[in-house]
Scaffold this motif. Structure first.
Motif, mmCIF file in Angstrom:
data_model
loop_
_atom_site.group_PDB
_atom_site.id
_atom_site.type_symbol
_atom_site.label_atom_id
_atom_site.label_comp_id
_atom_site.label_asym_id
_atom_site.label_seq_id
_atom_site.Cartn_x
_atom_site.Cartn_y
_atom_site.Cartn_z
ATOM 1 N N LEU A 207 0.838 -1.206 0.000
ATOM 2 C CA LEU A 207 0.000 0.000 0.000
ATOM 3 C C LEU A 207 0.876 1.261 0.000
ATOM 4 N N ALA A 210 1.892 2.066 -3.426
ATOM 5 C CA ALA A 210 0.832 2.281 -4.424
ATOM 6 C C ALA A 210 0.817 3.747 -4.867
ATOM 7 N N GLU A 211 0.099 3.994 -5.970
ATOM 8 C CA GLU A 211 0.170 5.334 -6.544
ATOM 9 C C GLU A 211 -1.053 6.193 -6.298
ATOM 10 N N GLY A 212 -1.911 5.741 -5.405
ATOM 11 C CA GLY A 212 -3.084 6.550 -5.066
ATOM 12 C C GLY A 212 -2.658 7.846 -4.382
ATOM 13 N N ASN A 214 -3.619 9.150 -1.726
ATOM 14 C CA ASN A 214 -3.507 9.033 -0.267
ATOM 15 C C ASN A 214 -2.899 7.708 0.173
ATOM 16 N N SER A 215 -2.130 7.065 -0.716
ATOM 17 C CA SER A 215 -1.597 5.737 -0.380
ATOM 18 C C SER A 215 -0.696 5.780 0.843
ATOM 19 N N MET A 218 -2.848 6.053 3.855
ATOM 20 C CA MET A 218 -3.560 4.784 4.071
ATOM 21 C C MET A 218 -2.618 3.712 4.628
ATOM 22 N N ALA A 219 -1.352 3.728 4.171
ATOM 23 C CA ALA A 219 -0.372 2.764 4.693
ATOM 24 C C ALA A 219 -0.049 3.061 6.159
ATOM 25 N N SER A 302 -7.486 -2.962 -2.695
ATOM 26 C CA SER A 302 -7.444 -2.189 -3.934
ATOM 27 C C SER A 302 -8.177 -0.850 -3.751
ATOM 28 N N ALA A 305 -5.792 1.430 -2.001
ATOM 29 C CA ALA A 305 -4.659 1.840 -2.854
ATOM 30 C C ALA A 305 -5.065 2.914 -3.855
ATOM 31 N N GLN A 306 -6.364 3.055 -4.081
ATOM 32 C CA GLN A 306 -6.783 3.981 -5.139
ATOM 33 C C GLN A 306 -7.492 5.225 -4.616
#
Ligand code: BDR
Ligand code: CA
Length: 307
Positions: A207, A210-212, A214-215, A218-219, A302, A305-306
């Motif tokens: 996470l 990831a390229e979101g 707010n990744s 979120m991680a 997912s 991650a987005q």
């Protein structure tokens, strides 16, 4: 899919559940309830997430204490904010929680939402059932407009907050009792079901990469959530509330079995225990007895991650 209502005590897994649900279905409103933390903190958390993630659906203030008895929170496990984090960086900007002051009372909005229904509505309940019990007492005429009430709560087997009881049930057993008495059929995602959907360190690492937008945040949040298990010697943490969200948005991933559900309101050692009888000739709800854990995990991670 028609819009849903979410009732939540806005800890980390509640936020994950809202993020997952919002990816698949319109959220028409969200009411807040004391649970993981006192209502004021739950409200700050919701305002913070609304600012961070751009939630633009109505957020309403709910009830600050259970129907009977003292407020019970999960802060001894989750910390004061109920949002344990990895690292030092704050999750929200300093003024992000200012919007909390504008949240109006939940009952008029939830009632109006149910009144406006031309087909049965779905509610996702992620915390103690206090708000929904108040609805049942104040507006019993609206209960038949609830098509599905999916609740993360209860334990067929052992509890978590006490040896007997799951936290959301323990925090307000009388609320569960009121809904059962009024004939509201719960779809329950209990501890045993939710404990089959696990996240571990590899998920936090993935996470973070990831390229979101707010990744990283979120991680931080998923890592802090995982640490609850790691600090107790367990390598993985159950995704509680997102499993209930998945049951609403992807029911094909679940098997629900009819059961007679009762709750212990008086036992000194067993208060809050849900008693589930799968052999009763008088079932009053459904309990998730099987689920596709890999698919549920994937949908939740997912969505995180987005976001
Ligand atoms: C439930 O209790 C809360 O701490 C979690 O958010 C979840 O709803 C798990 O027992
Ligand atoms: Ca919760």
């Amino acid at each position: 899919m028609a819009g849903i209502w979410i009732d939540t005590d806005m800890g980390s897994d509640d936020a994950f559940a809202v993020i997952l649900a919002a990816r698949h279905v319109p959220i028409d409103g969200m009411s807040l309830v004391a649970g993981n933390a006192p209502l004021a903190q739950v409200t700050r958390n919701a305002a913070g997430f609304a600012g961070l993630l751009g939630w633009d659906f109505p957020i309403l203030a709910g009830v600050a204490r259970p129907i009977l008895g003292p407020l019970e929170t999960a802060q001894r496990i989750l910390g004061d904010s109920a949002l344990p984090l990895r690292g030092e960086a704050p999750l929200f900007e300093a003024d992000a929680c200012a919007g909390a002051a504008s949240f109006g009372p939940f009952l008029p909005s939830l009632s109006a939402w149910l009144e406006a229904a031309d087909e049965p509505r779905s509610i996702l309940a992620l915390g103690p059932l206090t708000n929904l019990a108040i609805l049942a007492l104040a507006r019993p005429d609206l209960l038949d407009r609830i098509g599905r009430l999916v609740w993360m709560g209860g334990a067929v087997g052992r509890g978590n907050h006490t040896p007997s009881a799951e936290f959301n049930a323990f925090a307000d057993p009388e609320a569960v009792q009121i809904l059962l008495d009024r004939g509201v059929a719960l779809h329950i995602l209990d501890l045993d079901a939710c404990r089959r959907v696990l996240i571990d360190e590899a998920d936090v690492t993935a996470l973070a990469a990831a390229e979101g937008r707010n990744s990283v945040a979120m991680a931080q949040l998923l890592g802090g959530y995982l640490d609850i298990a790691l600090t107790r010697g367990r390598p993985a943490m159950a995704l509680y509330d997102p499993v209930a969200a998945a049951a609403l948005i992807a029911p094909e991933l679940f098997t629900f079995t009819p059961a007679r559900i009762q709750v212990e309101c008086s036992g000194a050692l067993t208060r809050g225990r849900t008693v589930t009888d799968f052999t009763s000739p008088r079932p009053n709800g459904w309990v998730a007895t099987d689920l596709d854990a890999p698919a549920i995990r994937e949908r939740c991670l997912s969505a995180l991650a987005q976001v």
